[in-house]
Write a protein that holds these residues in place. Structure first.
Motif, short mmCIF file in Angstrom:
data_model
loop_
_atom_site.label_atom_id
_atom_site.label_comp_id
_atom_site.label_asym_id
_atom_site.label_seq_id
_atom_site.Cartn_x
_atom_site.Cartn_y
_atom_site.Cartn_z
N VAL A 178 15.49 1.30 5.18
CA VAL A 178 14.08 1.69 5.21
C VAL A 178 13.59 1.94 6.63
O VAL A 178 12.86 2.90 6.90
N ALA A 195 8.52 0.62 0.64
CA ALA A 195 9.06 1.31 1.83
C ALA A 195 7.94 1.78 2.75
O ALA A 195 8.01 1.62 3.98
N THR A 196 6.89 2.35 2.18
CA THR A 196 5.76 2.82 2.99
C THR A 196 5.08 1.66 3.70
O THR A 196 4.76 1.73 4.89
N ALA A 197 4.85 0.58 2.98
CA ALA A 197 4.17 -0.58 3.57
C ALA A 197 5.02 -1.20 4.68
O ALA A 197 4.50 -1.62 5.72
N ASN A 225 0.86 -1.19 0.00
CA ASN A 225 0.00 0.00 0.00
C ASN A 225 0.89 1.24 0.00
O ASN A 225 1.51 1.57 1.00
N GLY A 226 0.99 1.90 -1.18
CA GLY A 226 1.83 3.08 -1.26
C GLY A 226 3.28 2.78 -1.54
O GLY A 226 4.16 3.64 -1.33
N ARG A 232 7.24 0.30 6.57
CA ARG A 232 7.23 1.19 7.74
C ARG A 232 5.90 1.11 8.48
O ARG A 232 5.86 1.16 9.71
N GLU A 233 4.81 0.98 7.75
CA GLU A 233 3.50 0.82 8.41
C GLU A 233 3.46 -0.48 9.21
O GLU A 233 2.94 -0.52 10.32
#
Length: 353
Positions: free
Chosen positions: A77, A52-54, A48-49, A56-57
Protein backbone atom coordinates in the motif's frame (compact mmCIF):
# COMPACT_ATOMS: atom_id res chain seq x y z
CA UNK A 1 14.25 15.50 9.43
CA UNK A 2 11.07 13.94 10.63
CA UNK A 3 10.74 12.86 14.26
CA UNK A 4 7.74 10.91 15.48
CA UNK A 5 5.63 12.84 17.98
CA UNK A 6 3.42 10.87 20.37
CA UNK A 7 0.38 13.00 19.51
CA UNK A 8 0.67 12.20 15.79
CA UNK A 9 0.69 8.42 15.65
CA UNK A 10 -1.93 6.77 13.44
CA UNK A 11 -2.79 3.12 14.14
CA UNK A 12 -4.60 0.89 11.62
CA UNK A 13 -6.20 -2.49 12.29
CA UNK A 14 -8.32 -4.77 10.08
CA UNK A 15 -9.41 -7.67 12.31
CA UNK A 16 -10.99 -8.22 15.74
CA UNK A 17 -7.61 -9.35 17.07
CA UNK A 18 -6.04 -6.18 15.72
CA UNK A 19 -8.70 -4.05 17.37
CA UNK A 20 -8.03 -5.75 20.70
CA UNK A 21 -4.30 -5.00 20.41
CA UNK A 22 -5.07 -1.44 19.38
CA UNK A 23 -7.17 -0.96 22.51
CA UNK A 24 -4.25 -2.10 24.66
CA UNK A 25 -1.92 0.36 22.95
CA UNK A 26 -4.49 3.16 23.04
CA UNK A 27 -4.67 2.85 26.82
CA UNK A 28 -0.90 3.43 27.15
CA UNK A 29 0.14 5.60 24.19
CA UNK A 30 -1.60 8.61 22.57
CA UNK A 31 -2.64 7.17 19.19
CA UNK A 32 -5.38 7.86 16.68
CA UNK A 33 -6.95 4.47 15.86
CA UNK A 34 -8.56 3.63 12.51
CA UNK A 35 -10.55 0.54 11.57
CA UNK A 36 -13.40 -0.54 9.31
CA UNK A 37 -17.01 0.49 9.91
CA UNK A 38 -17.78 -3.15 10.72
CA UNK A 39 -15.28 -3.20 13.60
CA UNK A 40 -15.67 0.36 14.84
CA UNK A 41 -15.60 0.91 18.59
CA UNK A 42 -15.65 3.95 20.84
CA UNK A 43 -12.44 5.93 20.36
CA UNK A 44 -11.86 4.55 16.84
CA UNK A 45 -12.28 6.34 13.52
CA UNK A 46 -13.46 4.56 10.37
CA UNK A 47 -11.46 4.52 7.14
CA UNK A 48 -12.16 7.50 4.91
CA UNK A 49 -12.41 6.15 1.37
CA UNK A 50 -11.25 2.66 2.27
CA UNK A 51 -8.25 1.19 4.08
CA UNK A 52 -5.60 1.86 1.42
CA UNK A 53 -6.68 5.48 0.92
CA UNK A 54 -6.81 6.16 4.66
CA UNK A 55 -3.39 4.57 5.23
CA UNK A 56 -1.82 6.64 2.48
CA UNK A 57 -3.38 9.83 3.86
CA UNK A 58 -1.99 9.01 7.30
CA UNK A 59 1.47 8.47 5.78
CA UNK A 60 1.34 12.11 4.67
CA UNK A 61 -0.44 13.63 7.66
CA UNK A 62 1.05 11.81 10.67
CA UNK A 63 4.58 11.53 12.03
CA UNK A 64 4.23 7.77 12.58
CA UNK A 65 1.99 5.02 11.22
CA UNK A 66 1.39 1.73 13.05
CA UNK A 67 -0.25 -1.17 11.20
CA UNK A 68 -1.44 -4.33 12.92
CA UNK A 69 -1.30 -7.01 10.25
CA UNK A 70 1.00 -8.51 7.63
CA UNK A 71 4.07 -6.48 6.71
CA UNK A 72 3.46 -7.25 3.03
CA UNK A 73 0.13 -5.40 3.08
CA UNK A 74 1.75 -2.25 4.48
CA UNK A 75 4.59 -2.46 1.95
CA UNK A 76 2.30 -2.85 -1.05
CA UNK A 77 0.00 0.00 0.00
CA UNK A 78 2.73 2.48 0.97
CA UNK A 79 5.40 1.65 -1.62
CA UNK A 80 4.38 4.42 -4.09
CA UNK A 81 4.69 7.07 -1.33
CA UNK A 82 8.09 6.12 0.09
CA UNK A 83 10.64 8.90 -0.40
CA UNK A 84 13.60 8.67 1.98
CA UNK A 85 14.44 8.01 5.62
CA UNK A 86 14.98 11.69 6.35
CA UNK A 87 11.42 12.74 5.51
CA UNK A 88 9.16 9.68 5.59
CA UNK A 89 7.18 9.02 8.77
CA UNK A 90 8.06 6.06 10.95
CA UNK A 91 6.18 2.94 9.91
CA UNK A 92 5.68 0.16 12.47
CA UNK A 93 4.12 -3.25 11.77
CA UNK A 94 2.77 -5.48 14.56
CA UNK A 95 1.61 -9.06 14.04
CA UNK A 96 -1.95 -9.76 15.10
CA UNK A 97 -0.91 -11.83 18.12
CA UNK A 98 1.28 -9.01 19.42
CA UNK A 99 4.48 -11.05 19.42
CA UNK A 100 6.69 -8.86 17.23
CA UNK A 101 6.85 -5.09 16.68
CA UNK A 102 8.75 -4.34 13.48
CA UNK A 103 10.38 -0.99 12.72
CA UNK A 104 9.75 -0.97 8.97
CA UNK A 105 10.60 2.59 7.84
CA UNK A 106 12.49 5.61 9.21
CA UNK A 107 13.99 3.84 12.18
CA UNK A 108 16.47 6.60 12.97
CA UNK A 109 15.36 10.08 11.88
CA UNK A 110 11.68 9.18 11.97
CA UNK A 111 11.95 7.66 15.43
CA UNK A 112 10.74 4.25 14.26
CA UNK A 113 13.19 2.19 16.29
CA UNK A 114 12.42 4.05 19.50
CA UNK A 115 8.67 3.80 18.88
CA UNK A 116 8.92 0.07 18.11
CA UNK A 117 10.71 -0.50 21.41
CA UNK A 118 8.10 1.59 23.26
CA UNK A 119 5.14 -0.30 21.78
CA UNK A 120 6.85 -3.65 22.31
CA UNK A 121 7.26 -2.72 25.96
CA UNK A 122 3.54 -2.05 26.28
CA UNK A 123 2.63 -5.39 24.66
CA UNK A 124 5.41 -7.50 26.14
CA UNK A 125 6.50 -8.18 22.56
CA UNK A 126 9.87 -8.45 20.83
CA UNK A 127 10.98 -5.29 18.99
CA UNK A 128 12.41 -6.14 15.57
CA UNK A 129 15.14 -3.66 14.62
CA UNK A 130 17.14 -4.20 11.44
CA UNK A 131 19.19 -1.01 10.99
CA UNK A 132 22.87 -1.98 10.70
CA UNK A 133 24.20 0.35 13.39
CA UNK A 134 21.62 -0.84 15.91
CA UNK A 135 22.13 -4.56 15.34
CA UNK A 136 25.89 -3.99 15.67
CA UNK A 137 25.31 -1.96 18.86
CA UNK A 138 26.80 1.19 17.35
CA UNK A 139 25.75 4.80 17.29
CA UNK A 140 24.63 6.37 14.01
CA UNK A 141 25.43 9.80 12.66
CA UNK A 142 21.78 10.61 11.88
CA UNK A 143 20.76 9.71 15.45
CA UNK A 144 23.60 11.79 16.87
CA UNK A 145 22.43 14.75 14.77
CA UNK A 146 18.89 14.23 16.04
CA UNK A 147 19.98 14.04 19.68
CA UNK A 148 22.04 17.24 19.34
CA UNK A 149 19.56 19.07 17.06
CA UNK A 150 22.43 19.53 14.64
CA UNK A 151 22.81 19.96 10.89
CA UNK A 152 25.48 19.11 8.35
CA UNK A 153 26.26 20.08 4.78
CA UNK A 154 25.26 17.25 2.38
CA UNK A 155 23.73 15.45 5.34
CA UNK A 156 22.36 12.52 3.35
CA UNK A 157 25.74 11.53 1.89
CA UNK A 158 27.53 12.16 5.20
CA UNK A 159 25.18 9.82 7.05
CA UNK A 160 25.65 7.10 4.44
CA UNK A 161 29.44 7.44 4.54
CA UNK A 162 29.92 7.63 8.32
CA UNK A 163 27.44 4.89 9.21
CA UNK A 164 29.01 2.59 6.63
CA UNK A 165 32.45 3.25 8.08
CA UNK A 166 31.19 2.48 11.58
CA UNK A 167 29.55 -0.84 10.68
CA UNK A 168 32.67 -1.77 8.67
CA UNK A 169 34.84 -1.45 11.77
CA UNK A 170 36.67 1.67 10.60
CA UNK A 171 37.95 4.29 13.04
CA UNK A 172 35.76 7.39 12.95
CA UNK A 173 36.98 10.15 15.24
CA UNK A 174 34.55 12.34 17.17
CA UNK A 175 35.67 15.73 18.44
CA UNK A 176 33.36 18.15 20.23
CA UNK A 177 33.90 21.86 20.79
CA UNK A 178 33.97 22.82 24.48
CA UNK A 179 30.53 24.51 24.69
CA UNK A 180 28.71 21.34 23.62
CA UNK A 181 30.61 18.63 25.53
CA UNK A 182 28.06 18.37 28.33
CA UNK A 183 25.33 17.80 25.75
CA UNK A 184 27.41 15.19 23.92
CA UNK A 185 27.85 13.30 27.19
CA UNK A 186 24.12 12.51 27.07
CA UNK A 187 24.27 11.17 23.49
CA UNK A 188 24.94 7.73 22.06
CA UNK A 189 28.51 7.69 20.68
CA UNK A 190 29.18 3.95 20.62
CA UNK A 191 31.70 3.02 17.94
CA UNK A 192 33.17 6.51 17.55
CA UNK A 193 36.76 7.16 18.60
CA UNK A 194 36.89 10.06 21.05
CA UNK A 195 39.26 12.86 20.04
CA UNK A 196 40.34 15.33 22.72
CA UNK A 197 42.80 17.49 20.77
CA UNK A 198 42.60 18.34 17.08
CA UNK A 199 46.34 18.93 16.97
CA UNK A 200 47.06 15.36 18.13
CA UNK A 201 44.84 13.04 16.12
CA UNK A 202 45.09 9.26 16.52
CA UNK A 203 45.05 7.06 13.42
CA UNK A 204 41.60 7.61 11.88
CA UNK A 205 39.67 6.85 8.70
CA UNK A 206 37.43 9.93 9.10
CA UNK A 207 36.70 12.68 11.60
CA UNK A 208 33.39 14.19 12.76
CA UNK A 209 33.66 17.59 14.46
CA UNK A 210 30.75 18.93 16.52
CA UNK A 211 31.04 22.70 16.45
CA UNK A 212 29.26 25.94 15.55
CA UNK A 213 32.50 27.42 14.17
CA UNK A 214 32.50 28.51 10.54
CA UNK A 215 36.11 27.35 10.04
CA UNK A 216 38.18 24.38 11.16
CA UNK A 217 41.80 23.39 10.52
CA UNK A 218 42.52 21.34 7.40
CA UNK A 219 43.18 17.63 7.87
CA UNK A 220 44.58 14.94 5.59
CA UNK A 221 41.48 12.77 6.07
CA UNK A 222 37.74 13.06 5.38
CA UNK A 223 36.25 15.71 7.69
CA UNK A 224 32.55 16.04 8.52
CA UNK A 225 31.27 19.02 10.50
CA UNK A 226 28.14 18.48 12.59
CA UNK A 227 26.71 21.87 13.55
CA UNK A 228 24.44 22.20 16.62
CA UNK A 229 21.61 24.68 16.00
CA UNK A 230 22.20 27.05 18.89
CA UNK A 231 22.55 30.59 17.48
CA UNK A 232 19.57 32.95 17.67
CA UNK A 233 19.24 36.28 15.90
CA UNK A 234 17.12 39.17 17.10
CA UNK A 235 16.38 41.40 14.11
CA UNK A 236 14.84 44.85 13.79
CA UNK A 237 14.36 46.54 10.44
CA UNK A 238 12.61 49.30 8.58
CA UNK A 239 9.32 48.41 6.96
CA UNK A 240 9.68 46.59 3.61
CA UNK A 241 13.38 45.82 4.00
CA UNK A 242 14.14 43.27 1.28
CA UNK A 243 14.88 39.62 1.88
CA UNK A 244 18.14 39.96 -0.05
CA UNK A 245 19.40 42.72 2.24
CA UNK A 246 18.34 40.93 5.41
CA UNK A 247 19.96 37.69 4.24
CA UNK A 248 23.22 39.39 3.29
CA UNK A 249 23.50 41.28 6.57
CA UNK A 250 22.59 38.30 8.74
CA UNK A 251 25.17 36.07 7.07
CA UNK A 252 27.69 38.89 7.37
CA UNK A 253 27.03 39.11 11.11
CA UNK A 254 27.22 35.34 11.57
CA UNK A 255 30.55 35.24 9.75
CA UNK A 256 31.90 38.20 11.73
CA UNK A 257 31.26 36.24 14.94
CA UNK A 258 32.73 33.01 13.58
CA UNK A 259 29.45 31.08 13.28
CA UNK A 260 28.58 28.54 10.63
CA UNK A 261 25.22 29.60 9.07
CA UNK A 262 23.89 26.10 9.84
CA UNK A 263 24.14 26.99 13.55
CA UNK A 264 21.15 29.35 13.29
CA UNK A 265 18.27 28.14 15.41
CA UNK A 266 15.68 30.94 15.32
CA UNK A 267 14.99 34.52 14.26
CA UNK A 268 13.11 36.84 16.60
CA UNK A 269 11.50 40.23 16.26
CA UNK A 270 8.55 42.37 17.36
CA UNK A 271 4.91 41.33 16.90
CA UNK A 272 4.51 44.41 14.71
CA UNK A 273 6.72 42.56 12.18
CA UNK A 274 4.39 39.57 11.86
CA UNK A 275 3.68 40.50 8.24
CA UNK A 276 7.18 41.70 7.32
CA UNK A 277 7.72 39.82 4.07
CA UNK A 278 11.53 40.00 4.14
CA UNK A 279 11.75 38.51 7.64
CA UNK A 280 9.17 35.84 6.86
CA UNK A 281 11.05 34.81 3.74
CA UNK A 282 14.35 34.82 5.61
CA UNK A 283 13.04 32.40 8.24
CA UNK A 284 11.46 30.18 5.58
CA UNK A 285 14.62 30.02 3.46
CA UNK A 286 16.76 29.20 6.50
CA UNK A 287 14.16 26.75 7.82
CA UNK A 288 14.05 28.27 11.31
CA UNK A 289 11.17 29.55 13.47
CA UNK A 290 10.20 33.22 13.25
CA UNK A 291 9.53 34.09 16.90
CA UNK A 292 7.61 37.26 17.74
CA UNK A 293 7.59 39.19 21.02
CA UNK A 294 5.18 41.86 22.23
CA UNK A 295 6.47 45.34 23.11
CA UNK A 296 5.74 44.56 26.77
CA UNK A 297 7.99 41.51 26.66
CA UNK A 298 10.82 43.42 24.98
CA UNK A 299 10.56 46.38 27.35
CA UNK A 300 11.49 44.12 30.27
CA UNK A 301 15.02 43.82 28.83
CA UNK A 302 15.53 46.98 26.79
CA UNK A 303 17.51 48.61 29.63
CA UNK A 304 20.45 46.38 28.59
CA UNK A 305 20.64 48.13 25.20
CA UNK A 306 20.91 51.51 23.56
CA UNK A 307 17.38 52.77 22.91
CA UNK A 308 16.06 54.80 20.00
CA UNK A 309 13.24 57.27 20.67
CA UNK A 310 12.21 57.04 17.01
CA UNK A 311 11.89 53.27 17.31
CA UNK A 312 9.98 53.69 20.58
CA UNK A 313 7.47 56.07 18.99
CA UNK A 314 7.03 53.70 16.05
CA UNK A 315 6.91 50.37 17.85
CA UNK A 316 6.30 51.03 21.53
CA UNK A 317 9.75 49.83 22.58
CA UNK A 318 13.15 51.52 22.29
CA UNK A 319 15.10 48.46 21.12
CA UNK A 320 14.01 45.35 19.22
CA UNK A 321 16.92 43.14 18.16
CA UNK A 322 18.74 43.16 21.51
CA UNK A 323 15.78 42.28 23.78
CA UNK A 324 14.56 39.68 21.26
CA UNK A 325 17.97 37.96 21.24
CA UNK A 326 18.12 38.24 25.04
CA UNK A 327 14.78 36.46 25.42
CA UNK A 328 15.66 33.69 22.96
CA UNK A 329 19.08 33.03 24.53
CA UNK A 330 18.29 33.71 28.20
CA UNK A 331 20.76 36.60 28.10
CA UNK A 332 23.64 34.72 26.46
CA UNK A 333 24.51 37.34 23.85
CA UNK A 334 27.47 37.24 21.48
CA UNK A 335 29.34 40.22 20.03
CA UNK A 336 27.99 43.71 19.46
CA UNK A 337 24.66 44.66 17.94
CA UNK A 338 24.99 45.23 14.21
CA UNK A 339 23.42 48.46 12.86
CA UNK A 340 23.44 49.24 9.16
CA UNK A 341 21.04 50.16 6.33
CA UNK A 342 18.06 50.39 8.68
CA UNK A 343 18.68 46.90 10.06
CA UNK A 344 19.77 45.87 13.58
CA UNK A 345 20.93 42.33 14.37
CA UNK A 346 21.88 40.94 17.78
CA UNK A 347 23.13 37.36 18.16
CA UNK A 348 22.89 35.02 21.12
CA UNK A 349 23.55 31.38 21.90
CA UNK A 350 20.78 29.21 23.36
CA UNK A 351 21.82 25.96 24.99
CA UNK A 352 19.40 23.06 24.87
CA UNK A 353 17.45 22.35 28.05
Amino acid sequence: MNTAKPESIALFCLTPGGVALAERLQAAVPVTCFTSARLQKAGFQTFNGGFATALREAFTDFSAVVFIGAAGIAVRVLAPLVNDKFHDPAVIVIDERGQHVISLLSGHCGGGNALARQLAGVLGATPVITTATDVNELAALDMLALQLDAQMADFRQAVKTINQLLVSGKRVGLWCDAPWRDELACCDTRGFTSVENLSQLPALDALVCITTRCALPEFALPLFKLVPRRVVAGIGCRRDTSFARLSQLLHQQLQANGFDPLALRAIGSLTLKHDEAGLQQLAQRLNVPFTLFTPEMLRQHEHHFAASEFVRQTTGVGSVSGPAAWLMSQGQLVGETFREQGVTITLGVAHRC
